[in-house]
Scaffold this motif. Structure first.
Motif, short mmCIF file in Angstrom:
data_model
loop_
_atom_site.label_atom_id
_atom_site.label_comp_id
_atom_site.label_asym_id
_atom_site.label_seq_id
_atom_site.Cartn_x
_atom_site.Cartn_y
_atom_site.Cartn_z
N ALA A 36 -34.96 0.33 32.85
CA ALA A 36 -34.26 1.27 33.72
C ALA A 36 -35.08 2.55 33.91
O ALA A 36 -34.96 3.23 34.94
CB ALA A 36 -32.91 1.60 33.11
N TRP A 44 -39.07 7.19 22.89
CA TRP A 44 -40.05 8.28 22.89
C TRP A 44 -40.25 8.86 24.27
O TRP A 44 -40.85 9.91 24.44
CB TRP A 44 -41.36 7.79 22.27
N HIS A 46 -37.35 9.03 26.20
CA HIS A 46 -36.04 9.66 26.41
C HIS A 46 -35.81 10.86 25.49
O HIS A 46 -35.10 11.79 25.84
CB HIS A 46 -34.92 8.64 26.16
N VAL A 52 -39.28 16.92 18.10
CA VAL A 52 -39.14 15.46 17.91
C VAL A 52 -40.44 14.88 17.33
O VAL A 52 -41.54 15.20 17.78
CB VAL A 52 -38.74 14.75 19.23
N ILE A 56 -41.25 8.72 9.43
CA ILE A 56 -41.97 7.94 8.41
C ILE A 56 -43.45 8.21 8.66
O ILE A 56 -43.81 8.66 9.75
CB ILE A 56 -41.67 6.43 8.50
N ALA A 133 -34.62 -6.63 24.67
CA ALA A 133 -35.38 -5.80 23.73
C ALA A 133 -34.97 -4.34 23.88
O ALA A 133 -35.81 -3.44 23.90
CB ALA A 133 -36.88 -5.99 23.97
N ASP A 138 -30.34 3.90 22.10
CA ASP A 138 -30.66 4.08 23.51
C ASP A 138 -29.58 4.84 24.27
O ASP A 138 -29.89 5.64 25.16
CB ASP A 138 -30.86 2.69 24.16
N ASN A 389 -33.27 -6.26 17.79
CA ASN A 389 -32.58 -5.04 17.34
C ASN A 389 -31.07 -5.22 17.29
O ASN A 389 -30.32 -4.26 17.38
CB ASN A 389 -32.88 -3.85 18.27
C1 FAD Z 1 -35.60 10.51 17.89
C2 FAD Z 1 -35.93 9.20 17.24
C3 FAD Z 1 -36.84 9.14 16.20
C4 FAD Z 1 -37.15 7.92 15.61
N1 FAD Z 1 -38.05 7.91 14.58
C5 FAD Z 1 -38.34 6.73 13.99
C6 FAD Z 1 -39.26 6.68 12.90
O1 FAD Z 1 -39.81 7.67 12.48
N2 FAD Z 1 -39.51 5.47 12.33
C7 FAD Z 1 -38.91 4.32 12.77
O2 FAD Z 1 -39.19 3.24 12.23
N3 FAD Z 1 -38.04 4.36 13.81
C8 FAD Z 1 -37.74 5.52 14.42
N4 FAD Z 1 -36.84 5.54 15.45
C9 FAD Z 1 -36.21 4.29 15.86
C10 FAD Z 1 -36.78 3.78 17.20
O3 FAD Z 1 -35.66 3.48 17.95
C11 FAD Z 1 -37.69 2.61 17.00
O4 FAD Z 1 -38.74 3.00 16.14
C12 FAD Z 1 -38.34 2.02 18.26
O5 FAD Z 1 -38.96 2.98 19.04
C13 FAD Z 1 -37.34 1.22 19.07
O6 FAD Z 1 -38.03 0.60 20.12
P1 FAD Z 1 -37.30 -0.45 21.04
O7 FAD Z 1 -38.27 -0.91 22.04
O8 FAD Z 1 -36.67 -1.48 20.18
O9 FAD Z 1 -36.09 0.31 21.72
P2 FAD Z 1 -36.11 1.55 22.68
O10 FAD Z 1 -37.20 2.45 22.36
O11 FAD Z 1 -34.71 2.07 22.67
O12 FAD Z 1 -36.43 0.93 24.11
C14 FAD Z 1 -35.44 0.27 24.85
C15 FAD Z 1 -35.77 0.37 26.32
O13 FAD Z 1 -34.76 -0.37 27.02
C16 FAD Z 1 -34.42 0.31 28.21
N5 FAD Z 1 -33.07 -0.09 28.61
C17 FAD Z 1 -31.91 0.15 27.97
N6 FAD Z 1 -30.89 -0.40 28.62
C18 FAD Z 1 -31.42 -1.02 29.71
C19 FAD Z 1 -30.85 -1.76 30.78
N7 FAD Z 1 -29.55 -2.00 30.85
N8 FAD Z 1 -31.70 -2.22 31.74
C20 FAD Z 1 -33.04 -2.00 31.68
N9 FAD Z 1 -33.60 -1.30 30.68
C21 FAD Z 1 -32.80 -0.82 29.70
C22 FAD Z 1 -34.52 1.77 27.85
O14 FAD Z 1 -34.75 2.58 28.99
C23 FAD Z 1 -35.71 1.78 26.88
O15 FAD Z 1 -36.90 2.05 27.56
C24 FAD Z 1 -36.52 6.74 16.06
C25 FAD Z 1 -35.58 6.81 17.09
C26 FAD Z 1 -35.29 8.02 17.68
C27 FAD Z 1 -34.26 8.06 18.78
#
Ligand code: FAD
Length: 494
Positions: A36, A44, A46, A52, A56, A133, A138, A389
């Motif tokens: 989206a 990272w 958003h 921020v 770890i 994913a 989120d 996740n």
């Molecule tokens: C502020 C913050 C700090 C963090 N620090 C750490 C840390 O130090 N160590 C650690 O291990 N983890 C940390 N995390 C956890 C972090 O969520 C994960 O490390 C990792 O970045 C997650 O990646 P992801 O791709 O699974 O999910 P996300 O990064 O959430 O990516 C999901 C993507 O899906 C998209 N999306 C959502 N809904 C839809 C939809 N309906 N249609 C299309 N696209 C959609 C979103 O736009 C987003 O780009 C942190 C999280 C936050 C919020």
């Protein structure tokens, strides 16, 4: 029916990118990654609030196959993590697969054709296999406080920071003292004329060994990748040991958790001389019931004259301020919500309606039947689908252990379905039930089963009182399982 794509991946955060890397490695080229957002990086992209950063060690926060020699600090700032995501998208040639600004609104499994119909903001796409994913952090969550909509000033959520709004000289309130609040609060203090911090539940805070990584060391990492891999191995082993011993095997080594709590208390004592303030900042639940964090600046912020820690419960929000249970109203210009995300709840897990076999909608089904799955990824109600996740996934040293294990599992299944020329692959009921029962049994030995966790207001728990956020096994075990689970735990049909 020939679908538009063999695989659709939803989400271009680190999970979606990792699935893309694994698919390309296995020779699967007909896939798209939908997001989206207008770019990659997920949380990272958003979360850009002041302060921020990862909580770890940065050495651990990266793909095992792509160590980043460019981190400038031992705990990398968010902008560097986002740049790392961009780098990975380029290096692993994922850009041609990206379909950005494409929001998925619904996914429906077509039982006759064995394909997913993915309804997006740009129309419907079909795919044989669907990998969701989307990370659990989120969807920003607003607090359920009466009057929030009546507030006449500015409201900013940490997960959607408004960089056009200057807090200098303003009266600011922050609601929330979790991992984001802990990072943003010291940044606002001093810039705002006054800062009120509303705390419902204190957070366990460890000292942060945060230092700049000298240029010479970064150069050494670039020239000698094995050295960096060694550093990554060490920081990962330490983080993994803390997670596994402290949380997963808590009942066997409770003294380790008590020792960690003692370190946190000593840290608090060093920074806050006032005993009453210290008592307010001390958690009354066990370390690990709720996400702890690291900071050398957070506690000290509350000793400033222009910062107040408010622990009286909030009664309501008015047009100009916040009223607490004692009847006092504190007027403010800007309200910062550091109130986290919608996680284990209907509408967030999964993040859009997913209709599987017999029209079963997964979110509603999980909401009534409790969360369950196989290896944290698949359910018998939804063929050709892996939900990264999801419930029972969070473990290990960093999110990258979860992401890499999930990608390995999903892509192994897709490749096997291809090999068997199957159009449908679905997890069998028995291995699924065994896995879920095993997770629930193991959960009893974790810190999350401790009665004190009931006081933690932790997002690790759902409305049933279950704690399916965490997978009560080591990251190493999950890594091994992803490579070795029995492919016949799935049924294949054409
Ligand atoms: C502020 C913050 C700090 C963090 N620090 C750490 C840390 O130090 N160590 C650690 O291990 N983890 C940390 N995390 C956890 C972090 O969520 C994960 O490390 C990792 O970045 C997650 O990646 P992801 O791709 O699974 O999910 P996300 O990064 O959430 O990516 C999901 C993507 O899906 C998209 N999306 C959502 N809904 C839809 C939809 N309906 N249609 C299309 N696209 C959609 C979103 O736009 C987003 O780009 C942190 C999280 C936050 C919020």
């Amino acid at each position: 029916m020939r679908p538009d794509h063999e695989v659709i991946v939803v989400g271009a955060g680190f999970s979606g990118l990792c699935v893309g890397v694994h698919l390309r490695r296995k020779g699967v080229r007909d896939f798209v990654i939908l997001d989206a957002a207008p770019g990659v990086g997920g949380v990272w992209r958003h979360n850009t609030y002041p302060g921020v950063a990862v909580d770890i060690p940065s050495a651990t926060y990266c793909y095992s196959f792509e160590p980043n020699p460019g981190w400038t600090r031992s705990f990398a700032p968010g902008a560097e993590v986002r740049a790392y995501a961009e780098h990975c998208a380029d290096k692993y040639r994922l850009r041609p697969h990206l379909r950005l600004e494409t929001e998925v609104r619904r996914a429906v499994f077509d039982e006759d054709a064995d394909v997913w119909h993915v309804h997006t903001s740009r129309g419907v796409l079909t795919a044989r296999f669907l990998v969701c994913a989307v990370g659990p952090l989120d969807q920003p969550k607003n607090p359920d406080i009466p009057g929030l909509d009546d507030f006449a000033g500015t409201i900013v959520h940490t997960a959607r920071w408004d960089h056009g709004h200057d807090l200098t000289g303003e009266r600011v309130a922050v609601i929330g003292t979790g991992a984001s609040g802990l990072q943003v609060i010291p940044e606002i203090a001093g810039r705002a004329a006054r800062l009120d911090v509303y705390q419902r539940t204190p957070i366990w805070v460890l000292p942060k060994v945060d230092f700049p990584i000298p240029r010479a060391v970064r150069t050494a990492f670039r020239l000698l990748p094995p050295v960096q891999r060694l550093v990554r191995f060490v920081t990962t082993a330490i983080s993994e040991a803390v997670m596994v011993l402290g949380i997963v095997h808590y009942s066997k080594v409770p003294f380790l958790v008590r020792a960690t709590e003692a370190v946190c208390r000593a840290h608090l004592r060093r920074q806050v001389p006032d005993r009453t303030l210290r008592r307010k900042l001390t958690p009354r639940y066990g370390f690990g019931c709720k996400r702890p964090s690291f900071s050398n600046r957070y506690f000290r912020t509350f000793t400033r004259n222009d910062v107040e820690l408010v622990t009286d419960p909030i009664e309501r929000i008015t047009a100009h301020g916040i009223v607490t249970a004692d009847g006092r109203e504190r007027t403010i210009d800007t309200l910062v919500l550091a109130t986290g995300f919608k996680i284990l709840e209907l509408g967030a897990m999964p993040p859009f309606p997913v209709e599987g076999l017999d029209g079963v909608e997964l979110g509603a089904h999980w909401d009534t039947e409790r969360y369950h799955n196989y290896e944290g990824l698949s359910v018998p109600q939804a063929p050709n689908l892996w939900l990264m996740n999801g419930p029972y996934t969070v473990t290990g040293a960093s999110w990258f252990s979860i992401i890499e294990a999930g990608s390995t599992h999903a892509v192994r299944c897709i490749v096997e379905a291809r090999r068997r020329r199957a159009t449908r692959i679905v997890v069998r009921q028995t291995p699924h039930d065994d896995f879920t029962a095993d997770m629930r049994r193991r959960m009893k030995g974790t810190i999350l089963a401790q009665p004190s966790c009931a006081r933690s207001n932790s997002y690790y728990f759902d409305r049933h009182g279950d704690s399916p956020y965490v997978r009560p096994q080591s990251g190493l075990h999950v890594w091994h399982r992803a490579r070795t689970f029995d492919l016949d735990d799935y049924a294949y049909t054409r």
